[in-house]
Scaffold this active site. Structure first.
Site, PDB file in Angstrom:
ATOM      1  CB  ILE A  25      41.915  46.124-101.695  1.00 37.37           C
ATOM      2  CG1 ILE A  25      40.453  45.777-101.411  1.00 37.37           C
ATOM      3  CG2 ILE A  25      42.048  47.615-101.977  1.00 37.37           C
ATOM      4  CD1 ILE A  25      39.903  46.407-100.150  1.00 37.37           C
ATOM      5  CG  ASP A  35      57.027  36.060 -92.024  1.00 39.54           C
ATOM      6  OD1 ASP A  35      55.855  36.515 -92.073  1.00 39.54           O
ATOM      7  OD2 ASP A  35      57.322  35.030 -91.392  1.00 39.54           O
ATOM      8  CE  LYS A  49      43.192  46.736 -90.855  1.00 42.65           C
ATOM      9  NZ  LYS A  49      44.235  47.017 -91.862  1.00 42.65           N
ATOM     10  CB  THR A  65      38.961  40.898-100.413  1.00 40.95           C
ATOM     11  OG1 THR A  65      38.538  41.011 -99.037  1.00 40.95           O
ATOM     12  CG2 THR A  65      38.911  42.272-101.058  1.00 40.95           C
TER      13      THR A  65
END
Length: 419
Positions: A66, A116, A232, A271
């Site tokens: 995405i 990173d 999340k 994905t």
């Protein structure tokens, strides 16, 4: 011509070549249902449009999935993209990718910086370099698309700094990056539209409640699914708190804060990450995925359609009106599915524990780097001394050989003269 045909239908019925009406109805209904399902699962296209020429965008996760589609759409509208990637800018894949993106979008203002996200030190190096500028560098948008997941059946992994990988990349890296970039965000002129776009996932709905100690406690029950969902959920709680942090800042010009945090759920898409999750990272899973690919095609969005909600968050003018911290799904504002996302007590504890973890980890990392540097210097010093001793030995050996040759030559000359 139509009249005889209609008369034939009336008197003689349907012609022999005409399919059975029930069969035709069955197939028409099936195809119609599939088309309607695909239309529904494809998601809503972005209804907003906007030119982004001259706008500076920092973006993570912009090379795949995405994020790659989002990067393409932003670049095609003229945005200056700074892609934060794990690979160095001279990596062959990254060089080809950026060249291709520049060519397809006709936009040369695209470049990469090596960061990173599994390393707090790497993030600090980039962010401090960005804000160490006078006057402050322009920054119009931060898009945080990078995320990682552990495939089901695999064991828990940690970064070199000792933090669980999903928690670090999906949550703590974003907290650290935005925390250091805060001065640059706050310093932007009032007439500039500044947006921090934070994509999430609907898996947050099933995440366990965030409890005190969750940030640092390594003994709690862990699974790939819960770890991803919890990261999340924590990111969404932080996003709401970060908006309040920005709003609390008193600008020198006494004008209101112009930065807006926007949380986006792009939906499930086809994905690389989703394929890893569905296939369990196995060859058998990959084989089944290919066999039943039609199901994935039917029920999952394409990466381009999943990016539409992120593009809406980047371009819709209505998001500037009212407070920040809005939640976007299918290119429209929706409510959160959990109340604890806006729980101030949970947010306060999460913020404090995250700061403590970052500070503790960075101190330990700095000590480790200092120790490694000292050991390297001592090792180089020892190697230098050994090299010097070896050189001296070789020099002495060479001098000895030269003396022997000279002596031998002198003896030979004396013998010849005597003869």
């Amino acid at each position: 011509m139509p009249l005889p045909f209609l008369a034939s239908l009336y008197f003689d019925g349907l012609p022999p070549w005409f399919p059975d009406p029930l069969v035709a109805l069955k197939y028409t209904t099936a195809l119609g249902s599939l088309a309607l399902t695909k239309w529904y699962t494809s998601g809503r296209p972005n209804p907003s449009e906007r030119k982004l020429h001259g706008r500076v965008v920092i973006m993570t996760g912009g090379t795949s999935g995405i994020g790659a589609k989002t990067a393409f759409q932003l670049a095609s509208r003229g945005a200056q993209l700074c892609l934060l990637t794990r690979q160095p800018p001279n990596d062959p894949f990254l060089v080809d990718y950026i060249d291709d993106l520049r060519t397809r979008t006709n936009n040369q203002m695209i470049y990469a910086e090596q960061v990173d996200l599994a390393s707090l030190h790497s993030i600090r190096q980039f962010a401090t370099k960005w804000i160490d500028n006078a006057p402050p560098r322009r920054l119009d948008m931060v898009v945080l698309c990078a995320a990682t997941l552990t495939t089901p059946g695999h064991k828990r992994s940690e970064t070199e700094e000792g933090i669980e990988t999903e928690w670090m990349v999906n949550y703590l890296a974003n907290v650290h990056l935005l925390g250091i970039l805060s001065p640059a965000i706050k310093a932007q002129p009032f007439d500039r539209d500044v947006r921090i776009i934070i994509p999430t996932c609907s898996s947050y709905i099933g995440a366990p409640k965030l409890e005190p100690g969750d940030v640092t406690d390594k003994t709690r029950f862990w699974s790939p699914k819960l770890a991803y969902a919890r990261s999340k959920l924590a990111l969404m709680v932080f996003a709401k708190t970060y908006q309040k942090h920005l709003d609390a800042y008193k600008r020198p010009d006494q004008l209101p804060m112009n930065a807006r945090v926007v949380i986006v759920d792009p939906g499930f898409a086809r994905t690389v990450g989703m394929r890893r999750w569905l296939t369990r990272g196995s060859l058998l899973g990959l084989f089944l995925y290919v066999v039943f690919y039609f199901v994935a095609w039917l029920l999952l969005k394409s990466p381009n359609m999943a990016a539409q909600s992120i593009l809406f968050a980047a371009m819709d003018g209505g998001l500037l009106r009212g407070p920040g911290g809005k939640f976007i799904k299918e290119c429209m504002e929706v409510d959160f599915a959990r109340r604890d996302i806006e729980d101030e007590e949970v947010a306060k504890k999460l913020w404090e524990e995250s700061d403590k973890l970052i500070e503790k980890t960075e101190k330990a990392s700095a000590l480790r780097r200092a120790r490694e540097k000292k050991e390297k210097e001592e090792r180089e010093k020892v190697e230098e001394i050994e090299s010097l001793v070896e050189t001296i030995k070789k020099g002495k050996a060479k001098q000895g050989e030269e003396k022997k040759k000279k002596k031998k030559k002198t003896t030979t000359t004396t013998t010849t003269t005597t003869d």
